[in-house]
Write a protein that holds these residues in place. Sequence first.
Motif, PDB file in Angstrom:
ATOM      1  N   THR A 381       0.827  -1.206   0.000  1.00 16.22           N
ATOM      2  CA  THR A 381       0.000   0.000   0.000  1.00 16.22           C
ATOM      3  C   THR A 381       0.864   1.259   0.000  1.00 16.22           C
ATOM      4  OG1 THR A 381      -1.770  -1.162   1.175  1.00 16.22           O
ATOM      5  CG2 THR A 381      -1.813   1.244   1.248  1.00 16.22           C
ATOM      6  N   ASN A 382       1.910   1.266   0.805  1.00 11.67           N
ATOM      7  CA  ASN A 382       2.804   2.436   0.852  1.00 11.67           C
ATOM      8  C   ASN A 382       3.491   2.662  -0.491  1.00 11.67           C
ATOM      9  OD1 ASN A 382       2.265   3.027   3.547  1.00 11.67           O
ATOM     10  ND2 ASN A 382       3.961   1.773   4.307  1.00 11.67           N
ATOM     11  N   LEU A 383       3.962   1.579  -1.099  1.00  5.23           N
ATOM     12  CA  LEU A 383       4.640   1.700  -2.390  1.00  5.23           C
ATOM     13  C   LEU A 383       3.684   2.270  -3.434  1.00  5.23           C
ATOM     14  CD1 LEU A 383       7.233   1.171  -3.997  1.00  5.23           C
ATOM     15  CD2 LEU A 383       6.388  -1.147  -4.450  1.00  5.23           C
ATOM     16  N   ARG A 384       2.458   1.760  -3.448  1.00  2.00           N
ATOM     17  CA  ARG A 384       1.471   2.228  -4.431  1.00  2.00           C
ATOM     18  C   ARG A 384       1.156   3.708  -4.220  1.00  2.00           C
ATOM     19  NH1 ARG A 384      -2.296  -1.137  -3.187  1.00  2.00           N
ATOM     20  NH2 ARG A 384      -1.282  -2.809  -4.330  1.00  2.00           N
ATOM     21  N   ALA A 385       1.085   4.123  -2.960  1.00  2.00           N
ATOM     22  CA  ALA A 385       0.779   5.521  -2.668  1.00  2.00           C
ATOM     23  C   ALA A 385       1.864   6.451  -3.193  1.00  2.00           C
ATOM     24  CB  ALA A 385       0.615   5.708  -1.159  1.00  2.00           C
ATOM     25  N   VAL A 386       3.122   6.054  -3.026  1.00  2.00           N
ATOM     26  CA  VAL A 386       4.227   6.919  -3.446  1.00  2.00           C
ATOM     27  C   VAL A 386       4.363   6.951  -4.960  1.00  2.00           C
ATOM     28  CG1 VAL A 386       6.728   7.238  -3.354  1.00  2.00           C
ATOM     29  CG2 VAL A 386       5.463   6.727  -1.265  1.00  2.00           C
ATOM     30  N   VAL A 387       4.168   5.826  -5.636  1.00  2.00           N
ATOM     31  CA  VAL A 387       4.324   5.854  -7.092  1.00  2.00           C
ATOM     32  C   VAL A 387       3.220   6.675  -7.748  1.00  2.00           C
ATOM     33  CG1 VAL A 387       5.530   3.631  -7.120  1.00  2.00           C
ATOM     34  CG2 VAL A 387       3.080   3.679  -7.543  1.00  2.00           C
ATOM     35  N   ASP A 388       2.023   6.709  -7.152  1.00  2.00           N
ATOM     36  CA  ASP A 388       0.917   7.463  -7.745  1.00  2.00           C
ATOM     37  C   ASP A 388       0.926   8.938  -7.353  1.00  2.00           C
ATOM     38  OD1 ASP A 388      -0.020   5.225  -9.020  1.00  2.00           O
ATOM     39  OD2 ASP A 388      -1.625   4.809  -7.589  1.00  2.00           O
ATOM     40  N   HIS A 389       1.275   9.255  -6.105  1.00  2.00           N
ATOM     41  CA  HIS A 389       1.248  10.662  -5.677  1.00  2.00           C
ATOM     42  C   HIS A 389       2.269  10.929  -4.580  1.00  2.00           C
ATOM     43  CE1 HIS A 389      -2.229   8.376  -3.956  1.00  2.00           C
ATOM     44  NE2 HIS A 389      -1.781   8.828  -2.806  1.00  2.00           N
ATOM     45  N   GLY A 390       3.505  10.486  -4.812  1.00  2.00           N
ATOM     46  CA  GLY A 390       4.548  10.609  -3.809  1.00  2.00           C
ATOM     47  C   GLY A 390       4.978  12.030  -3.498  1.00  2.00           C
ATOM     48  N   ARG A 391       4.768  12.971  -4.434  1.00  2.00           N
ATOM     49  CA  ARG A 391       5.200  14.344  -4.192  1.00  2.00           C
ATOM     50  C   ARG A 391       4.093  15.205  -3.584  1.00  2.00           C
ATOM     51  NH1 ARG A 391       5.644  16.336  -8.682  1.00  2.00           N
ATOM     52  NH2 ARG A 391       5.388  14.521 -10.031  1.00  2.00           N
ATOM     53  N   ASP A 392       2.981  14.598  -3.229  1.00  5.23           N
ATOM     54  CA  ASP A 392       1.911  15.308  -2.532  1.00  5.23           C
ATOM     55  C   ASP A 392       2.401  15.675  -1.127  1.00  5.23           C
ATOM     56  OD1 ASP A 392      -0.325  16.151  -1.129  1.00  5.23           O
ATOM     57  OD2 ASP A 392      -1.641  14.604  -1.941  1.00  5.23           O
ATOM     58  N   PRO A 393       2.486  16.959  -0.789  1.00  6.73           N
ATOM     59  CA  PRO A 393       3.029  17.339   0.522  1.00  6.73           C
ATOM     60  C   PRO A 393       2.195  16.836   1.700  1.00  6.73           C
ATOM     61  CG  PRO A 393       2.063  19.233  -0.607  1.00  6.73           C
ATOM     62  CD  PRO A 393       2.113  18.124  -1.602  1.00  6.73           C
ATOM     63  N   GLU A 394       0.967  16.423   1.439  1.00 11.34           N
ATOM     64  CA  GLU A 394       0.103  15.930   2.512  1.00 11.34           C
ATOM     65  C   GLU A 394       0.091  14.403   2.592  1.00 11.34           C
ATOM     66  OE1 GLU A 394      -1.306  18.179   4.505  1.00 11.34           O
ATOM     67  OE2 GLU A 394      -0.356  19.707   3.249  1.00 11.34           O
ATOM     68  N   LEU A 395       0.945  13.745   1.833  1.00 13.16           N
ATOM     69  CA  LEU A 395       0.881  12.285   1.755  1.00 13.16           C
ATOM     70  C   LEU A 395       1.166  11.642   3.108  1.00 13.16           C
ATOM     71  CD1 LEU A 395       0.594   9.704   0.051  1.00 13.16           C
ATOM     72  CD2 LEU A 395       3.045   9.848  -0.428  1.00 13.16           C
ATOM     73  N   MET A 396       0.296  10.691   3.466  1.00 14.44           N
ATOM     74  CA  MET A 396       0.454   9.914   4.687  1.00 14.44           C
ATOM     75  C   MET A 396       0.736   8.458   4.304  1.00 14.44           C
ATOM     76  SD  MET A 396      -0.141  12.162   7.129  1.00 14.44           S
ATOM     77  CE  MET A 396      -0.575  11.250   8.620  1.00 14.44           C
ATOM     78  N   LEU A 397       1.649   7.827   5.024  1.00 18.36           N
ATOM     79  CA  LEU A 397       1.931   6.407   4.852  1.00 18.36           C
ATOM     80  C   LEU A 397       1.555   5.680   6.139  1.00 18.36           C
ATOM     81  CD1 LEU A 397       5.410   6.590   3.063  1.00 18.36           C
ATOM     82  CD2 LEU A 397       3.136   6.439   2.032  1.00 18.36           C
ATOM     83  N   SER A 398       1.681   4.359   6.108  1.00 17.01           N
ATOM     84  CA  SER A 398       1.299   3.553   7.263  1.00 17.01           C
ATOM     85  C   SER A 398       2.480   2.712   7.733  1.00 17.01           C
ATOM     86  CB  SER A 398       0.126   2.634   6.896  1.00 17.01           C
ATOM     87  OG  SER A 398      -0.204   1.774   7.968  1.00 17.01           O
ATOM     88  N   THR A 399       2.777   2.773   9.012  1.00 15.58           N
ATOM     89  CA  THR A 399       3.826   1.940   9.590  1.00 15.58           C
ATOM     90  C   THR A 399       3.296   1.286  10.858  1.00 15.58           C
ATOM     91  OG1 THR A 399       6.055   1.877  10.536  1.00 15.58           O
ATOM     92  CG2 THR A 399       4.880   3.971  10.697  1.00 15.58           C
ATOM     93  N   GLU A 400       3.293  -0.030  10.850  1.00 17.20           N
ATOM     94  CA  GLU A 400       2.760  -0.820  11.956  1.00 17.20           C
ATOM     95  C   GLU A 400       1.341  -0.391  12.289  1.00 17.20           C
ATOM     96  OE1 GLU A 400       5.490  -0.682  15.208  1.00 17.20           O
ATOM     97  OE2 GLU A 400       7.131  -1.564  14.042  1.00 17.20           O
ATOM     98  N   GLY A 401       0.570  -0.108  11.239  1.00 17.83           N
ATOM     99  CA  GLY A 401      -0.841   0.226  11.407  1.00 17.83           C
ATOM    100  C   GLY A 401      -1.132   1.664  11.772  1.00 17.83           C
ATOM    101  N   GLU A 402      -0.107   2.478  11.936  1.00 14.22           N
ATOM    102  CA  GLU A 402      -0.305   3.882  12.310  1.00 14.22           C
ATOM    103  C   GLU A 402       0.058   4.795  11.144  1.00 14.22           C
ATOM    104  OE1 GLU A 402       1.684   4.973  15.873  1.00 14.22           O
ATOM    105  OE2 GLU A 402       0.834   3.324  17.058  1.00 14.22           O
ATOM    106  N   SER A 403      -0.763   5.818  10.928  1.00  8.98           N
ATOM    107  CA  SER A 403      -0.492   6.786   9.866  1.00  8.98           C
ATOM    108  C   SER A 403       0.619   7.725  10.285  1.00  8.98           C
ATOM    109  CB  SER A 403      -1.756   7.591   9.549  1.00  8.98           C
ATOM    110  OG  SER A 403      -2.727   6.769   8.927  1.00  8.98           O
ATOM    111  N   VAL A 404       1.485   8.031   9.334  1.00  3.59           N
ATOM    112  CA  VAL A 404       2.598   8.935   9.605  1.00  3.59           C
ATOM    113  C   VAL A 404       2.861   9.750   8.338  1.00  3.59           C
ATOM    114  CG1 VAL A 404       4.274   7.159   8.925  1.00  3.59           C
ATOM    115  CG2 VAL A 404       5.011   9.069  10.352  1.00  3.59           C
ATOM    116  N   PRO A 405       3.141  11.047   8.461  1.00  7.71           N
ATOM    117  CA  PRO A 405       3.494  11.834   7.272  1.00  7.71           C
ATOM    118  C   PRO A 405       4.743  11.257   6.608  1.00  7.71           C
ATOM    119  CG  PRO A 405       3.032  13.273   9.138  1.00  7.71           C
ATOM    120  CD  PRO A 405       3.101  11.884   9.687  1.00  7.71           C
ATOM    121  N   MET A 406       4.712  11.167   5.293  1.00 13.13           N
ATOM    122  CA  MET A 406       5.856  10.595   4.572  1.00 13.13           C
ATOM    123  C   MET A 406       7.144  11.336   4.914  1.00 13.13           C
ATOM    124  SD  MET A 406       6.782  10.390   0.526  1.00 13.13           S
ATOM    125  CE  MET A 406       7.752  11.885   0.692  1.00 13.13           C
ATOM    126  N   ASN A 407       7.084  12.665   4.977  1.00 16.29           N
ATOM    127  CA  ASN A 407       8.292  13.448   5.266  1.00 16.29           C
ATOM    128  C   ASN A 407       8.860  13.128   6.644  1.00 16.29           C
ATOM    129  OD1 ASN A 407       8.036  14.631   2.800  1.00 16.29           O
ATOM    130  ND2 ASN A 407       7.298  16.595   3.549  1.00 16.29           N
TER     131      ASN A 407
END
Length: 529
Positions: A381-407
């Motif tokens: 899911t994280n990989l798909r999010a970055v390839v589609d809209h990785g430069r979105d400054p608001e992008l959130m990823l998931s680590t161990e079930g918790e959302s975290v800002p990509m930056n």
Amino acid sequence: MQTLDKDFNERLAILAKEELASTLAGISHGIEREALRIQPNGKLAQTPHNEKLGAALTHDYITTDFSESLLEFITPPEQNVDKTLGQLRDVHKFALANIGDECLWPMSMPCYIDDQNEIPIAQFGKSNVGKMKSLYREGLKNRYGSMMQAIAGVHFNFSLPDSFWDLWLDKVEGSENNKETKSAAYFALIRNYRRFCWLIPYLYGASPALCSSFIKGKNTTLPFKTIGKGSLYLPYATSLRMSDLGYTNSAQSGLMTCYNQVDTYIASLRKAISTPSEIFEKYAGKKDGQYQQLNSNVLQIENELYSPIRPKQPTKPLEKPTDALQARGVEYIEVRALDVDPFSDIGIERNQFFFLDVFLVYCVVMPSLDMTPESYRETETNLRAVVDHGRDPELMLSTEGESVPMNQWAAELFAGMRQVAKVLDTNHEVAEYSKAVEQEWQKIVDPALTPSAKVLAILLGENKDNGTLGVELASAYKQSLNQAEYKFFDAEKLSQHAVSSLDAQHHIEQSDTVSFDQFLSDYFTYQFN
């Protein structure tokens, strides 16, 4: 059994000790770069693989991938980065000198192709093994379409020397370096790579746009915008090559490849290559006297598994990859998430080597828990999010079930990688590794510095088609490479190698003793040891 009682800092301190750190000089790299041959007008070349380049079946440095028009350049394992880059440039120069007025497409997503039937499947001669390689590609065409197979990438092969594993496994795991322990350590690296590999398309993705011919007849929910006469793009995309439109396999979405141990990885692959697929059953048997695929299983062979990283062991003639892994363990890993760099005449630039070394050693040093099905899906899911809209400054990823800002996550990774880079710099008595990390960090600070953003800036700034930019770069790179000097190979040596490869192919063809039908039957009924 995993040993996680030592945290990152403890493991880093072990790495930094002089005796162990000195072994890092033995890190080896090899590159596999794919490139479509194109006509001067940007359309796909229809000519066969030129004999002056040798036999694609047996050449060590120049072969073809899916298509007869899709060249693949390979460098042998080397410890010196500049030697690898020089060898890769030499092979590019030689190829361009022997394909007439054709050029090499400098991007991952294909040039303009009106119909996928224009993409000729690679041919490897009259031998049974050559026919098998072509039939495998026929199966890929039937299963997924040729257009997807015309996508090009760069594979980065990486290995740590046994001298490193001797000391690392002793100090960290309290074990000896052998087939089992080294393979387990590489799989720990692989699990961490999968957790963090969303960073790779962000930093190196260079395919935010594509020619509209690529998706002709396909259904997509991606909110594409149009530029020029017929190019499509996503404003925040990094690597459409890695997206659901690109080099992925939806038929494999139900596969749960296990990366926890080499044995479970082998078992999951073997299950896939022996499990019949209802989807691919329609291509079973022959059509007009010709096979349509190698078999109708979920995977025809192991190489059909699409993954951003693979554990590798060199194979013997006709040996299956899983057999090689079982017999001799993991020898190196293949990073498969790199787009072709359109701003480099050879598809990859020097800084990437130093950064990827840091990144992969960081993946070794960071403790690596086993992956659950949920954590595996999280990486996807994280990989798909970055390839589609990785430069979105608001992008959130998931680590161990918790959302975290990509930056924020990126900042944490870079903090650890800076420490690994210092160890590599100290050992090599250079500053290249830390410089590489800081150069890539600037892309986190300013997304406009990423290759994907640079490509879009050119296209949008000049209302230019993706294909127009590709032709301009291809022409410029042909001219610059023609003027370059050979450094490690030369024209005579590469010409001799081409002749030798043709002789080797002929010898293989003369050595066949069974029919192709019998050959296929024997290959797939061979019992695993």
